[in-house]
Design an enzyme around this catalytic site. Structure first.
Site, PDB file in Angstrom:
ATOM      1  N   GLY A 163       0.838  -1.206   0.000  1.00  0.00           N
ATOM      2  CA  GLY A 163       0.000   0.000   0.000  1.00  0.00           C
ATOM      3  C   GLY A 163       0.873   1.255   0.000  1.00  0.00           C
ATOM      4  N   HIS A 164       1.933   1.243   0.821  1.00  0.00           N
ATOM      5  CA  HIS A 164       2.857   2.388   0.831  1.00  0.00           C
ATOM      6  C   HIS A 164       3.600   2.498  -0.501  1.00  0.00           C
ATOM      7  CE1 HIS A 164       2.736   1.484   5.304  1.00  0.00           C
ATOM      8  NE2 HIS A 164       2.391   2.749   5.261  1.00  0.00           N
ATOM      9  N   GLY A 207      -3.116   7.548   1.843  1.00  0.00           N
ATOM     10  CA  GLY A 207      -3.967   6.438   1.418  1.00  0.00           C
ATOM     11  C   GLY A 207      -5.409   6.668   1.851  1.00  0.00           C
ATOM     12  N   GLN A 236      -8.953  10.197   8.128  1.00  0.00           N
ATOM     13  CA  GLN A 236      -7.688  10.936   8.193  1.00  0.00           C
ATOM     14  C   GLN A 236      -7.478  11.755   6.916  1.00  0.00           C
ATOM     15  OE1 GLN A 236      -3.783   9.264   9.620  1.00  0.00           O
ATOM     16  NE2 GLN A 236      -3.429   8.931   7.450  1.00  0.00           N
ATOM     17  N   MET A 259      -4.485  -3.629   2.766  1.00  0.00           N
ATOM     18  CA  MET A 259      -3.115  -3.658   3.300  1.00  0.00           C
ATOM     19  C   MET A 259      -3.015  -2.710   4.493  1.00  0.00           C
ATOM     20  SD  MET A 259      -0.708  -5.163   1.227  1.00  0.00           S
ATOM     21  CE  MET A 259      -0.825  -6.048  -0.313  1.00  0.00           C
TER      22      MET A 259
HETATM   23  O1  PAF Z   1      -1.394   7.154   8.145  1.00  0.00           O
HETATM   24  C1  PAF Z   1      -0.344   7.194   8.832  1.00  0.00           C
HETATM   25  O2  PAF Z   1       0.579   6.387   8.661  1.00  0.00           O
HETATM   26  C2  PAF Z   1      -0.206   8.250   9.915  1.00  0.00           C
HETATM   27  O3  PAF Z   1      -1.406   8.503  10.544  1.00  0.00           O
HETATM   28  C3  PAF Z   1       0.456   9.553   9.408  1.00  0.00           C
HETATM   29  C4  PAF Z   1      -0.403  10.245   8.357  1.00  0.00           C
HETATM   30  C5  PAF Z   1       1.821   9.262   8.828  1.00  0.00           C
HETATM   31  C6  PAF Z   1       0.625  10.539  10.560  1.00  0.00           C
HETATM   32  O4  PAF Z   1       1.405   9.988  11.566  1.00  0.00           O
END
Ligand code: PAF
Length: 279
Positions: A36-37, A147, A153, A184
C-alpha cells in the site's frame, strides 16, 4: 538517497530544493512499509521532482492503552523499499526532537475528528493533524500523498489544508488489497493465522454492500454488513456507518458520494476499511 534525522537538516535540504524550483512531494508514513505504501510512493514519484518519505511513529496519535510501543518497526526493510521506489530522501525524525520537553501546541480539525474512529480513539486525530502540520512546516511540500484506507484521516487533512491556507495539494490514493481483498495495513502483521483467515469477512461484507442501489435505506445496508461480519466469531464490530464522503455526516439513503466506513476488531487487532457507493 539521503537519510535525515535532524529537523534543521531536513528544513535546509527541502528549502534548497524549493528554492531551486523543484516540486517536492511528501509521503508521510509510520514505516513498516507494505505494498500500500509502495503504491503511495509510485503515485508520488510520478508527481515529484524531489520525493521525500517520512517515517515517524507518532506518539501523539496513540492513546495511553494503544500500541505505540509495540507498533511494528523495521527501518532496514523500509530503506530498501524507499530505494526501490525512487525516494530521494527519507526523513526519520527523533521523537524527542519532534516533541521536546514543554511541547504544548496541537492542531484540531473539530467536526471531522468526531465520530467514526474519533469516538473510540479520543485525541487520535488531534495527534495526526498536529504531526502532519509539523511535517508540512518542516518539508514544505508542494504535494502530499495519503492512502484512502484511512479515509477519515484523508478528509481531515484535506480540510486542515483548506482551513489553514496551506499551500499543499493533498492527493488520495485508492486502497491496495491482498489477493483475498483484505486492505493492506501494517497492523495486519498482528493477526495470527486464524485471525488472518477471519479478517476476510471485512472485504467480503464490503463487496456485498457495494451492490446496494441508489435510494436504498442506509440502515438496511448497515444491517446486511453487520450480519455478514457477525457470522465470523472472531470479529467484533466497533462501528459501521454510511456517511457523505466529504462531510462524513451520516446519510439515511445510499446515493452518489455515499460511503460505508467501518472498524472491526479481529482478536486484539483493530482494522478499518471503507467503500464508496457509485450510485
Ligand atoms: O497514516 C499514517 O501512517 C499516519 O497517521 C500519518 C499520516 C503518517 C501521521 O502519523
Amino acid at each position: 538517497m539521503k537519510i535525515i534525522e535532524d529537523i534543521s537538516e531536513m528544513q535546509s535540504l527541502a528549502g534548497s530544493a524549493r528554492g531551486a524550483g523543484t516540486a517536492i512531494t511528501l509521503v508521510p508514513t509510520m514505516g513498516f512499509l507494505h505494498a500500500g505504501h509502495e503504491e503511495l510512493l509510485r503515485v508520488a514519484r510520478g508527481k515529484a521532482g524531489f520525493l521525500i518519505l517520512s517515517i515517524f511513529v507518532n506518539p501523539a496519535q496513540f492513546g495511553p492503552n494503544e500500541d505505540y510501543k509495540t507498533y511494528p518497526r523495521d527501518m532496514d526493510a523500509d530503506i530498501k523499499v524507499a530505494l526501490s521506489s525512487g525516494v530521494d530522501c527519507v526523513f526519520a525524525p527523533r521523537p524527542e526532537e519532534m516533541y521536546p520537553d514543554g511541547f504544548q501546541t496541537y492542531t484540531q480539525v473539530e467536526r471531522l475528528s468526531m465520530g467514526l474512529c474519533g469516538e473510540a480513539r479520543p485525541g487520535h486525530f488531534k495527534g495526526v493533524a498536529t504531526v502532519v502540520l509539523k511535517l508540512f512546516n518542516i518539508v514544505m511540500p508542494h504535494v502530499a500523498v495519503f492512502g484512502k484506507k484511512d479515509y477519515q484521516q484523508f478528509v481531515l487533512i484535506r480540510r486542515m489544508v483548506r482551513d489553514l491556507n496551506l499551500d499543499v495539494e493533498v492527493v488520495g490514493v485508492e486502497t491496495v488489497r491482498e489477493s483475498d481483498g483484505l486492505a493492506m495495513s501494517s497492523r495486519n502483521s498482528y493477526l495470527d493465522a486464524d485471525e488472518r483467515k477471519a479478517a476476510v469477512c471485512i472485504p467480503r461484507a464490503l463487496d456485498e454492500a457495494r451492490s446496494a442501489l441508489s435510494g436504498e435505506d442506509a440502515q438496511a445496508v448497515i444491517r446486511m454488513v453487520k450480519k455478514n461480519i457477525e457470522n465470523e466469531p472472531l470479529a467484533v464490530i466497533e462501528y459501521i456507518k454510511v456517511c457523505d464522503k466529504d462531510t462524513l455526516q451520516a446519510l439515511d439513503r445510499i446515493e452518489a458520494g455515499a460511503m460505508l466506513l467501518l472498524a472491526v476488531r479481529i482478536g486484539k487487532t483493530r482494522l478499518i476499511d471503507n467503500c464508496l457507493f457509485t450510485g
